[in-house]
Design an enzyme around this catalytic site. Structure first.
Site, PDB file in Angstrom:
ATOM      1  N   LYS A  78       0.856  -1.194   0.000  1.00 55.90           N
ATOM      2  CA  LYS A  78       0.000   0.000   0.000  1.00 55.90           C
ATOM      3  C   LYS A  78       0.889   1.240   0.000  1.00 55.90           C
ATOM      4  O   LYS A  78       1.913   1.273   0.705  1.00 55.90           O
ATOM      5  CB  LYS A  78      -0.908  -0.024   1.244  1.00 55.90           C
ATOM      6  CG  LYS A  78      -1.936   1.105   1.277  1.00 55.90           C
ATOM      7  CD  LYS A  78      -2.839   1.027   2.511  1.00 55.90           C
ATOM      8  CE  LYS A  78      -3.904   2.120   2.506  1.00 55.90           C
ATOM      9  NZ  LYS A  78      -4.804   2.060   3.675  1.00 55.90           N
ATOM     10  N   SER A 158      -9.893   2.375   2.634  1.00 52.46           N
ATOM     11  CA  SER A 158      -8.955   3.041   1.760  1.00 52.46           C
ATOM     12  C   SER A 158      -7.967   2.109   1.061  1.00 52.46           C
ATOM     13  O   SER A 158      -7.313   2.528   0.108  1.00 52.46           O
ATOM     14  CB  SER A 158      -8.165   4.073   2.567  1.00 52.46           C
ATOM     15  OG  SER A 158      -7.359   3.425   3.541  1.00 52.46           O
ATOM     16  N   SER A 182     -10.372   0.194   6.920  1.00 49.71           N
ATOM     17  CA  SER A 182      -9.751   0.187   5.588  1.00 49.71           C
ATOM     18  C   SER A 182      -9.074  -1.099   5.152  1.00 49.71           C
ATOM     19  O   SER A 182      -8.647  -1.185   4.008  1.00 49.71           O
ATOM     20  CB  SER A 182      -8.737   1.317   5.491  1.00 49.71           C
ATOM     21  OG  SER A 182      -9.405   2.515   5.260  1.00 49.71           O
TER      22      SER A 182
END
Ligand code: GLN
Length: 490
Positions: A78, A158, A182
Protein backbone atom coordinates in the site's frame (compact mmCIF):
# COMPACT_ATOMS: atom_id res chain seq x y z
CA UNK A 1 -4.11 -15.00 -14.63
CA UNK A 2 -1.55 -17.73 -15.09
CA UNK A 3 -1.22 -20.82 -12.94
CA UNK A 4 1.48 -19.17 -10.89
CA UNK A 5 -0.55 -16.05 -10.11
CA UNK A 6 -3.56 -18.13 -9.03
CA UNK A 7 -1.70 -19.83 -6.19
CA UNK A 8 -2.24 -19.02 -2.56
CA UNK A 9 0.81 -17.58 -0.81
CA UNK A 10 1.15 -20.85 1.09
CA UNK A 11 1.08 -22.94 -2.10
CA UNK A 12 3.56 -20.57 -3.75
CA UNK A 13 5.96 -20.82 -0.80
CA UNK A 14 5.66 -24.62 -0.91
CA UNK A 15 6.32 -24.59 -4.67
CA UNK A 16 9.36 -22.37 -4.22
CA UNK A 17 10.68 -24.59 -1.44
CA UNK A 18 10.21 -27.69 -3.62
CA UNK A 19 11.95 -25.82 -6.50
CA UNK A 20 8.97 -26.41 -8.78
CA UNK A 21 9.49 -22.84 -10.01
CA UNK A 22 11.82 -20.00 -9.17
CA UNK A 23 11.07 -16.67 -7.58
CA UNK A 24 12.04 -15.03 -10.85
CA UNK A 25 9.40 -17.10 -12.67
CA UNK A 26 6.59 -16.38 -10.26
CA UNK A 27 7.62 -12.72 -10.02
CA UNK A 28 7.64 -12.32 -13.82
CA UNK A 29 4.20 -13.99 -13.99
CA UNK A 30 2.87 -11.35 -11.61
CA UNK A 31 4.59 -8.50 -13.44
CA UNK A 32 2.87 -9.70 -16.62
CA UNK A 33 -0.49 -9.82 -14.84
CA UNK A 34 0.02 -6.27 -13.53
CA UNK A 35 0.88 -5.03 -17.01
CA UNK A 36 -2.28 -6.59 -18.38
CA UNK A 37 -4.48 -5.17 -15.61
CA UNK A 38 -3.78 -1.44 -15.68
CA UNK A 39 -7.49 -0.83 -16.27
CA UNK A 40 -8.01 -1.60 -12.57
CA UNK A 41 -5.66 1.26 -11.56
CA UNK A 42 -4.57 -0.84 -8.57
CA UNK A 43 -0.86 -0.01 -8.76
CA UNK A 44 0.34 3.58 -8.69
CA UNK A 45 4.01 2.67 -8.97
CA UNK A 46 5.26 -0.51 -10.59
CA UNK A 47 8.79 -1.57 -9.68
CA UNK A 48 9.54 -4.37 -12.18
CA UNK A 49 13.34 -3.93 -12.18
CA UNK A 50 13.50 -3.96 -8.42
CA UNK A 51 11.17 -6.98 -8.34
CA UNK A 52 13.31 -9.03 -10.71
CA UNK A 53 16.46 -8.05 -8.81
CA UNK A 54 14.88 -9.06 -5.49
CA UNK A 55 13.60 -12.31 -7.03
CA UNK A 56 17.04 -13.23 -8.34
CA UNK A 57 18.59 -12.49 -4.97
CA UNK A 58 15.93 -14.73 -3.41
CA UNK A 59 16.68 -17.57 -5.82
CA UNK A 60 20.38 -17.24 -4.96
CA UNK A 61 19.60 -17.33 -1.22
CA UNK A 62 17.46 -20.42 -1.71
CA UNK A 63 20.23 -22.12 -3.71
CA UNK A 64 22.56 -21.47 -0.75
CA UNK A 65 19.96 -22.97 1.62
CA UNK A 66 19.33 -19.61 3.31
CA UNK A 67 15.68 -19.01 2.38
CA UNK A 68 13.54 -17.06 4.85
CA UNK A 69 9.84 -17.65 5.64
CA UNK A 70 8.56 -15.49 2.74
CA UNK A 71 11.44 -16.02 0.38
CA UNK A 72 10.66 -15.29 -3.24
CA UNK A 73 6.98 -14.35 -2.73
CA UNK A 74 5.89 -11.31 -4.77
CA UNK A 75 3.77 -8.84 -2.78
CA UNK A 76 2.13 -5.46 -3.29
CA UNK A 77 2.64 -2.60 -0.84
CA UNK A 78 0.00 0.00 0.00
CA UNK A 79 1.34 3.42 -0.89
CA UNK A 80 1.00 4.56 2.73
CA UNK A 81 4.18 2.61 3.60
CA UNK A 82 7.45 4.45 3.05
CA UNK A 83 9.70 2.42 0.78
CA UNK A 84 13.29 3.53 0.47
CA UNK A 85 14.05 5.21 -2.84
CA UNK A 86 10.58 4.36 -4.23
CA UNK A 87 7.99 7.11 -4.59
CA UNK A 88 5.53 7.00 -1.67
CA UNK A 89 2.63 9.43 -2.03
CA UNK A 90 -0.16 8.17 0.26
CA UNK A 91 -2.52 8.82 -2.66
CA UNK A 92 -1.90 12.55 -2.38
CA UNK A 93 -0.72 15.22 -4.79
CA UNK A 94 1.07 16.89 -1.89
CA UNK A 95 3.53 13.98 -1.72
CA UNK A 96 4.06 13.69 -5.47
CA UNK A 97 7.68 12.83 -6.12
CA UNK A 98 8.46 12.01 -2.47
CA UNK A 99 11.04 9.24 -2.30
CA UNK A 100 11.67 8.29 1.32
CA UNK A 101 15.25 7.79 2.41
CA UNK A 102 14.16 5.00 4.75
CA UNK A 103 12.00 1.89 4.82
CA UNK A 104 8.95 1.38 7.07
CA UNK A 105 9.46 -1.22 9.79
CA UNK A 106 6.63 -3.43 8.46
CA UNK A 107 8.00 -3.55 4.91
CA UNK A 108 11.55 -4.04 6.19
CA UNK A 109 10.29 -7.14 8.04
CA UNK A 110 8.84 -8.51 4.78
CA UNK A 111 12.13 -7.95 2.92
CA UNK A 112 14.08 -9.42 5.86
CA UNK A 113 11.97 -12.56 5.40
CA UNK A 114 12.71 -12.68 1.67
CA UNK A 115 9.56 -11.21 0.05
CA UNK A 116 9.71 -9.45 -3.33
CA UNK A 117 8.17 -6.01 -3.94
CA UNK A 118 6.06 -5.63 -7.10
CA UNK A 119 5.16 -1.99 -6.56
CA UNK A 120 2.98 0.46 -4.65
CA UNK A 121 -0.78 0.15 -4.40
CA UNK A 122 -3.34 2.89 -4.92
CA UNK A 123 -5.41 4.08 -1.96
CA UNK A 124 -7.67 6.87 -0.77
CA UNK A 125 -5.74 10.08 -0.12
CA UNK A 126 -4.02 9.74 3.27
CA UNK A 127 -6.25 6.67 3.79
CA UNK A 128 -9.35 8.86 4.17
CA UNK A 129 -12.22 7.18 2.42
CA UNK A 130 -14.22 4.01 1.93
CA UNK A 131 -14.27 3.79 -1.86
CA UNK A 132 -10.82 4.76 -3.17
CA UNK A 133 -12.36 7.72 -4.93
CA UNK A 134 -10.36 10.26 -2.92
CA UNK A 135 -7.05 9.11 -4.42
CA UNK A 136 -5.24 11.84 -6.32
CA UNK A 137 -4.36 9.14 -8.86
CA UNK A 138 -7.93 8.16 -9.71
CA UNK A 139 -10.18 5.47 -8.27
CA UNK A 140 -9.29 1.79 -8.19
CA UNK A 141 -11.77 -0.47 -9.95
CA UNK A 142 -13.07 -3.64 -8.34
CA UNK A 143 -12.45 -6.70 -10.54
CA UNK A 144 -15.92 -7.91 -9.49
CA UNK A 145 -18.99 -6.76 -11.43
CA UNK A 146 -22.68 -7.26 -10.73
CA UNK A 147 -24.28 -10.09 -12.64
CA UNK A 148 -25.35 -8.78 -16.00
CA UNK A 149 -24.05 -5.27 -15.29
CA UNK A 150 -20.90 -3.57 -16.41
CA UNK A 151 -20.86 -0.56 -14.10
CA UNK A 152 -17.48 0.05 -12.47
CA UNK A 153 -17.69 -0.86 -8.79
CA UNK A 154 -15.53 0.34 -5.93
CA UNK A 155 -13.18 -2.17 -4.30
CA UNK A 156 -13.82 -0.28 -1.05
CA UNK A 157 -11.27 1.85 0.73
CA UNK A 158 -8.95 3.04 1.76
CA UNK A 159 -6.88 -0.05 0.88
CA UNK A 160 -8.70 -0.48 -2.43
CA UNK A 161 -5.53 -1.00 -4.45
CA UNK A 162 -4.46 -3.79 -2.10
CA UNK A 163 -7.90 -5.44 -2.29
CA UNK A 164 -8.25 -5.17 -6.05
CA UNK A 165 -4.69 -6.42 -6.69
CA UNK A 166 -5.17 -9.44 -4.40
CA UNK A 167 -8.60 -10.29 -5.88
CA UNK A 168 -7.36 -9.92 -9.48
CA UNK A 169 -4.32 -12.11 -8.72
CA UNK A 170 -1.77 -9.37 -9.34
CA UNK A 171 0.13 -10.27 -6.15
CA UNK A 172 0.12 -13.15 -3.67
CA UNK A 173 -0.73 -10.80 -0.82
CA UNK A 174 -0.52 -7.15 0.09
CA UNK A 175 0.05 -4.83 2.98
CA UNK A 176 -2.79 -2.54 3.99
CA UNK A 177 -3.73 -0.27 6.88
CA UNK A 178 -6.90 0.12 8.90
CA UNK A 179 -7.85 3.25 10.85
CA UNK A 180 -11.62 2.72 10.76
CA UNK A 181 -12.11 -0.30 8.52
CA UNK A 182 -9.75 0.19 5.59
CA UNK A 183 -8.50 -3.39 5.58
CA UNK A 184 -11.73 -5.20 6.44
CA UNK A 185 -14.25 -3.34 4.26
CA UNK A 186 -12.20 -3.63 1.03
CA UNK A 187 -11.58 -7.29 1.84
CA UNK A 188 -15.35 -7.81 2.14
CA UNK A 189 -15.98 -5.97 -1.16
CA UNK A 190 -13.48 -8.07 -3.11
CA UNK A 191 -13.89 -11.59 -1.68
CA UNK A 192 -10.48 -11.49 0.02
CA UNK A 193 -9.31 -11.93 3.61
CA UNK A 194 -8.18 -8.88 5.58
CA UNK A 195 -6.78 -8.71 9.10
CA UNK A 196 -6.61 -5.61 11.29
CA UNK A 197 -4.33 -6.63 14.15
CA UNK A 198 -4.42 -5.38 17.74
CA UNK A 199 -3.32 -1.74 17.95
CA UNK A 200 0.44 -1.84 18.50
CA UNK A 201 0.97 -5.30 17.00
CA UNK A 202 2.63 -3.84 13.87
CA UNK A 203 4.93 -0.86 14.08
CA UNK A 204 3.60 2.41 12.66
CA UNK A 205 7.14 3.62 11.99
CA UNK A 206 7.49 4.70 8.37
CA UNK A 207 3.75 4.52 7.68
CA UNK A 208 2.34 7.91 6.71
CA UNK A 209 0.20 8.93 9.71
CA UNK A 210 -3.56 9.50 9.42
CA UNK A 211 -4.92 9.14 12.98
CA UNK A 212 -2.08 7.83 15.10
CA UNK A 213 -4.15 6.35 17.94
CA UNK A 214 -6.21 4.30 15.48
CA UNK A 215 -3.85 3.46 12.58
CA UNK A 216 -2.76 -0.16 12.32
CA UNK A 217 -1.11 -2.11 9.52
CA UNK A 218 -2.22 -5.58 8.50
CA UNK A 219 -2.27 -8.07 5.63
CA UNK A 220 -4.71 -8.86 2.82
CA UNK A 221 -4.56 -12.15 0.92
CA UNK A 222 -6.69 -14.89 -0.63
CA UNK A 223 -6.81 -17.23 2.35
CA UNK A 224 -6.90 -16.97 6.12
CA UNK A 225 -3.66 -18.92 6.39
CA UNK A 226 -1.95 -16.54 3.94
CA UNK A 227 -2.86 -13.55 6.10
CA UNK A 228 -1.53 -15.44 9.14
CA UNK A 229 1.80 -16.07 7.39
CA UNK A 230 2.08 -12.41 6.39
CA UNK A 231 1.13 -11.07 9.82
CA UNK A 232 3.76 -13.24 11.52
CA UNK A 233 6.35 -11.44 9.44
CA UNK A 234 4.86 -7.92 9.62
CA UNK A 235 4.30 -7.84 13.39
CA UNK A 236 6.78 -7.35 16.20
CA UNK A 237 7.96 -4.86 18.78
CA UNK A 238 9.71 -1.77 17.45
CA UNK A 239 11.41 0.74 19.75
CA UNK A 240 10.95 3.36 17.01
CA UNK A 241 7.15 3.35 17.61
CA UNK A 242 6.30 4.25 21.21
CA UNK A 243 2.90 2.55 20.92
CA UNK A 244 4.32 -0.70 19.58
CA UNK A 245 3.52 -3.56 21.95
CA UNK A 246 6.41 -5.48 23.45
CA UNK A 247 4.84 -8.93 23.14
CA UNK A 248 6.07 -12.05 21.42
CA UNK A 249 4.75 -12.79 17.95
CA UNK A 250 3.32 -16.30 17.76
CA UNK A 251 3.37 -18.33 14.57
CA UNK A 252 -0.12 -17.21 13.58
CA UNK A 253 -0.44 -19.90 10.91
CA UNK A 254 -0.33 -22.54 13.67
CA UNK A 255 -3.80 -21.33 14.78
CA UNK A 256 -5.35 -21.97 11.37
CA UNK A 257 -7.39 -25.16 11.23
CA UNK A 258 -7.30 -25.58 15.03
CA UNK A 259 -10.50 -26.85 16.59
CA UNK A 260 -12.89 -24.11 17.69
CA UNK A 261 -14.98 -26.49 19.79
CA UNK A 262 -16.15 -24.86 22.99
CA UNK A 263 -15.24 -21.32 21.96
CA UNK A 264 -17.96 -18.85 22.89
CA UNK A 265 -18.89 -16.52 20.05
CA UNK A 266 -20.86 -13.39 20.86
CA UNK A 267 -23.47 -11.86 18.58
CA UNK A 268 -23.86 -8.14 19.36
CA UNK A 269 -27.53 -7.28 19.07
CA UNK A 270 -26.82 -3.59 18.29
CA UNK A 271 -25.26 -4.62 14.98
CA UNK A 272 -28.69 -5.50 13.59
CA UNK A 273 -29.17 -2.13 11.97
CA UNK A 274 -32.21 -0.89 10.07
CA UNK A 275 -32.08 -0.95 6.33
CA UNK A 276 -29.41 -3.58 6.05
CA UNK A 277 -29.94 -5.79 2.98
CA UNK A 278 -31.71 -9.02 4.03
CA UNK A 279 -28.94 -11.02 2.34
CA UNK A 280 -26.39 -9.67 4.79
CA UNK A 281 -28.62 -10.62 7.69
CA UNK A 282 -29.08 -14.07 6.17
CA UNK A 283 -25.33 -14.49 5.71
CA UNK A 284 -24.76 -13.51 9.32
CA UNK A 285 -27.28 -16.19 10.39
CA UNK A 286 -25.48 -18.64 8.15
CA UNK A 287 -22.16 -17.72 9.78
CA UNK A 288 -23.69 -18.35 13.20
CA UNK A 289 -24.90 -21.76 12.02
CA UNK A 290 -21.47 -22.63 10.61
CA UNK A 291 -19.71 -21.79 13.86
CA UNK A 292 -22.33 -23.73 15.83
CA UNK A 293 -21.72 -26.74 13.61
CA UNK A 294 -18.00 -26.37 14.27
CA UNK A 295 -18.72 -26.70 17.99
CA UNK A 296 -18.86 -23.06 19.10
CA UNK A 297 -21.30 -21.87 21.69
CA UNK A 298 -23.26 -18.84 20.47
CA UNK A 299 -24.19 -16.16 22.99
CA UNK A 300 -26.03 -12.89 22.53
CA UNK A 301 -24.11 -9.87 23.82
CA UNK A 302 -24.81 -6.18 24.03
CA UNK A 303 -22.49 -3.34 23.01
CA UNK A 304 -24.79 -0.50 24.07
CA UNK A 305 -22.59 2.41 22.94
CA UNK A 306 -22.33 1.19 19.34
CA UNK A 307 -24.61 3.95 18.07
CA UNK A 308 -22.14 6.59 19.21
CA UNK A 309 -19.12 4.96 17.57
CA UNK A 310 -19.39 6.54 14.15
CA UNK A 311 -19.80 10.13 15.40
CA UNK A 312 -16.96 9.60 17.90
CA UNK A 313 -14.70 8.16 15.20
CA UNK A 314 -15.45 11.06 12.85
CA UNK A 315 -14.28 13.45 15.57
CA UNK A 316 -11.22 11.61 16.86
CA UNK A 317 -9.85 10.62 13.44
CA UNK A 318 -10.09 14.10 11.85
CA UNK A 319 -8.72 15.71 15.05
CA UNK A 320 -5.60 13.59 14.88
CA UNK A 321 -5.40 13.96 11.10
CA UNK A 322 -5.49 17.75 11.28
CA UNK A 323 -2.50 17.65 13.59
CA UNK A 324 -0.59 14.98 11.61
CA UNK A 325 -1.15 16.74 8.30
CA UNK A 326 0.19 20.06 9.57
CA UNK A 327 3.65 18.87 8.52
CA UNK A 328 2.84 19.16 4.81
CA UNK A 329 3.94 22.72 4.25
CA UNK A 330 5.78 22.49 0.94
CA UNK A 331 9.13 22.86 2.67
CA UNK A 332 10.20 19.34 3.47
CA UNK A 333 8.54 16.88 1.12
CA UNK A 334 6.70 16.60 -2.14
CA UNK A 335 4.82 19.43 -3.75
CA UNK A 336 5.66 23.13 -3.32
CA UNK A 337 3.56 25.84 -4.96
CA UNK A 338 5.47 29.12 -4.66
CA UNK A 339 3.58 32.19 -3.51
CA UNK A 340 4.71 35.81 -3.03
CA UNK A 341 5.86 35.07 0.52
CA UNK A 342 6.23 32.17 2.93
CA UNK A 343 2.63 32.25 4.18
CA UNK A 344 1.28 32.28 0.65
CA UNK A 345 3.58 29.40 -0.26
CA UNK A 346 2.16 27.37 2.62
CA UNK A 347 -1.39 28.28 1.68
CA UNK A 348 -1.06 27.56 -2.01
CA UNK A 349 0.83 24.33 -1.46
CA UNK A 350 -1.87 23.05 0.88
CA UNK A 351 -4.73 24.41 -1.26
CA UNK A 352 -3.46 22.64 -4.36
CA UNK A 353 -1.83 19.66 -2.73
CA UNK A 354 -4.76 18.33 -0.69
CA UNK A 355 -8.00 16.97 -2.15
CA UNK A 356 -11.52 17.85 -1.00
CA UNK A 357 -11.98 15.00 1.51
CA UNK A 358 -8.64 15.69 3.19
CA UNK A 359 -9.50 19.38 3.46
CA UNK A 360 -12.88 18.46 4.97
CA UNK A 361 -11.14 16.33 7.62
CA UNK A 362 -8.60 19.08 8.42
CA UNK A 363 -11.45 21.58 8.83
CA UNK A 364 -13.46 19.25 11.07
CA UNK A 365 -10.35 18.34 13.04
CA UNK A 366 -9.20 21.88 13.72
CA UNK A 367 -12.78 22.85 14.60
CA UNK A 368 -13.28 20.10 17.19
CA UNK A 369 -9.89 20.86 18.75
CA UNK A 370 -10.39 24.62 18.92
CA UNK A 371 -10.89 26.48 22.19
CA UNK A 372 -14.56 26.43 23.12
CA UNK A 373 -15.36 23.31 21.09
CA UNK A 374 -12.68 21.00 22.47
CA UNK A 375 -14.78 20.02 25.51
CA UNK A 376 -18.03 19.77 23.58
CA UNK A 377 -16.68 17.56 20.81
CA UNK A 378 -13.19 16.14 21.18
CA UNK A 379 -13.27 15.44 24.90
CA UNK A 380 -16.77 14.00 24.62
CA UNK A 381 -15.65 11.72 21.79
CA UNK A 382 -12.76 10.47 23.94
CA UNK A 383 -15.26 9.62 26.69
CA UNK A 384 -17.43 7.73 24.22
CA UNK A 385 -14.34 5.90 23.06
CA UNK A 386 -13.70 4.73 26.62
CA UNK A 387 -17.31 3.50 26.90
CA UNK A 388 -16.99 1.58 23.67
CA UNK A 389 -13.86 -0.15 24.94
CA UNK A 390 -15.71 -0.89 28.21
CA UNK A 391 -18.59 -2.45 26.23
CA UNK A 392 -16.15 -4.91 24.69
CA UNK A 393 -14.57 -5.66 28.07
CA UNK A 394 -18.04 -6.54 29.37
CA UNK A 395 -18.64 -8.77 26.36
CA UNK A 396 -15.38 -10.65 26.98
CA UNK A 397 -16.82 -11.83 30.30
CA UNK A 398 -19.23 -14.07 28.39
CA UNK A 399 -17.54 -14.73 25.05
CA UNK A 400 -14.16 -15.23 23.38
CA UNK A 401 -14.81 -13.47 20.07
CA UNK A 402 -17.61 -11.71 18.20
CA UNK A 403 -19.18 -12.38 14.82
CA UNK A 404 -20.75 -9.56 12.79
CA UNK A 405 -21.13 -8.54 9.15
CA UNK A 406 -18.10 -6.59 7.90
CA UNK A 407 -19.99 -3.88 6.03
CA UNK A 408 -23.66 -2.94 5.65
CA UNK A 409 -23.60 -3.45 1.86
CA UNK A 410 -21.75 -5.16 -0.96
CA UNK A 411 -19.49 -3.14 -3.28
CA UNK A 412 -21.31 -0.11 -4.66
CA UNK A 413 -20.82 1.73 -7.95
CA UNK A 414 -18.25 4.46 -8.32
CA UNK A 415 -19.96 7.80 -7.89
CA UNK A 416 -22.81 6.33 -5.81
CA UNK A 417 -21.81 7.93 -2.53
CA UNK A 418 -18.99 10.29 -3.47
CA UNK A 419 -21.23 13.38 -3.24
CA UNK A 420 -22.57 12.46 0.17
CA UNK A 421 -19.88 12.21 2.86
CA UNK A 422 -22.33 11.03 5.53
CA UNK A 423 -23.59 8.14 3.36
CA UNK A 424 -19.94 7.23 2.78
CA UNK A 425 -19.12 7.39 6.50
CA UNK A 426 -22.08 5.09 7.29
CA UNK A 427 -20.27 2.32 5.48
CA UNK A 428 -17.86 2.11 8.42
CA UNK A 429 -20.58 1.36 10.97
CA UNK A 430 -19.40 -2.18 11.84
CA UNK A 431 -15.67 -1.55 11.62
CA UNK A 432 -14.82 1.66 13.51
CA UNK A 433 -15.68 0.28 16.97
CA UNK A 434 -12.76 -2.14 16.70
CA UNK A 435 -10.28 0.67 16.02
CA UNK A 436 -11.68 2.85 18.80
CA UNK A 437 -11.13 -0.05 21.23
CA UNK A 438 -7.77 -1.11 19.72
CA UNK A 439 -8.94 -4.70 19.15
CA UNK A 440 -8.05 -7.17 16.40
CA UNK A 441 -10.60 -7.79 13.64
CA UNK A 442 -10.76 -9.90 10.51
CA UNK A 443 -12.97 -10.09 7.44
CA UNK A 444 -13.54 -13.47 5.82
CA UNK A 445 -15.34 -13.88 2.47
CA UNK A 446 -18.48 -15.86 3.21
CA UNK A 447 -20.79 -15.73 0.21
CA UNK A 448 -22.22 -13.83 -2.73
CA UNK A 449 -25.26 -11.57 -2.81
CA UNK A 450 -28.05 -11.85 -5.42
CA UNK A 451 -25.96 -9.72 -7.79
CA UNK A 452 -23.08 -12.18 -7.50
CA UNK A 453 -20.96 -9.79 -5.41
CA UNK A 454 -18.87 -10.97 -2.45
CA UNK A 455 -19.92 -10.39 1.15
CA UNK A 456 -17.72 -10.70 4.22
CA UNK A 457 -18.19 -11.67 7.85
CA UNK A 458 -16.20 -9.95 10.56
CA UNK A 459 -14.61 -11.58 13.59
CA UNK A 460 -13.53 -9.40 16.50
CA UNK A 461 -11.18 -10.65 19.20
CA UNK A 462 -9.66 -9.75 22.53
CA UNK A 463 -6.50 -7.69 22.70
CA UNK A 464 -3.54 -9.64 21.29
CA UNK A 465 -5.76 -12.64 20.63
CA UNK A 466 -5.42 -12.75 16.85
CA UNK A 467 -4.79 -16.48 17.29
CA UNK A 468 -8.45 -17.16 18.13
CA UNK A 469 -9.48 -15.10 15.10
CA UNK A 470 -7.27 -17.21 12.84
CA UNK A 471 -8.86 -20.40 14.22
CA UNK A 472 -12.41 -19.08 13.87
CA UNK A 473 -11.60 -17.48 10.51
CA UNK A 474 -10.35 -20.73 9.08
CA UNK A 475 -13.43 -22.55 10.44
CA UNK A 476 -15.64 -20.01 8.62
CA UNK A 477 -13.50 -20.25 5.51
CA UNK A 478 -13.83 -24.03 5.50
CA UNK A 479 -17.59 -23.95 5.98
CA UNK A 480 -18.20 -21.18 3.45
CA UNK A 481 -15.92 -22.82 0.90
CA UNK A 482 -15.78 -19.52 -0.96
CA UNK A 483 -14.18 -20.25 -4.33
CA UNK A 484 -15.86 -17.68 -6.56
CA UNK A 485 -13.55 -15.48 -8.59
CA UNK A 486 -14.29 -12.37 -10.60
CA UNK A 487 -14.80 -13.12 -14.30
CA UNK A 488 -12.00 -11.42 -16.20
CA UNK A 489 -13.25 -8.39 -18.18
CA UNK A 490 -10.25 -6.06 -17.77
N1 GLN B 1 -13.39 4.93 5.91
C1 GLN B 1 -12.78 5.39 7.10
C2 GLN B 1 -12.34 6.83 6.95
O1 GLN B 1 -12.54 7.36 5.91
C3 GLN B 1 -11.63 4.51 7.49
C4 GLN B 1 -10.40 4.76 6.73
C5 GLN B 1 -9.27 3.88 7.18
O2 GLN B 1 -9.47 2.90 7.89
N2 GLN B 1 -8.08 4.30 6.80
O3 GLN B 1 -11.81 7.41 7.83
Amino acid sequence: MSDLTGLTLKAALDGLAAKRFSSEEITRAHLGAIEGSRALNAFVVETPDKAVEMARASDARRARGEAGPLDGAPLGIKDLFCTEGVESTAGSMILRGFKPTYESTVTSHLWRDGAVMLGKLNMDEFAMGSSNETSAWGPVINPWRSAGGNAALTPGGSSGGSASAVAAELCLGATATDTGGSIRQPAAFTGTVGVKPTYGRCSRWGIVAFASSLDQAGPMARSVEDTAILLTSMAGHDPKDSTSIDAGVPDFASFCGKSVKGLRVGIPKEYRVDGMPPEIDALWEQGIAWLKDAGCEIVEVSLPHTKYALPAYYIVAPAEASSNLARYDGMRYGLRVDGANLTETYEQTRAQGFGAEVKRRILIGTYVLSAGYYDAYYLKALKVRRRIADDFDQAWLTCDALLTPTAPSAAFALGDKSDDPVAMYLNDIFTVTVNLAGLPGMSVPAGLDAQGLPLGLQLIGRNLDEGTLFSLGSALEKAADFRAKPAKWW
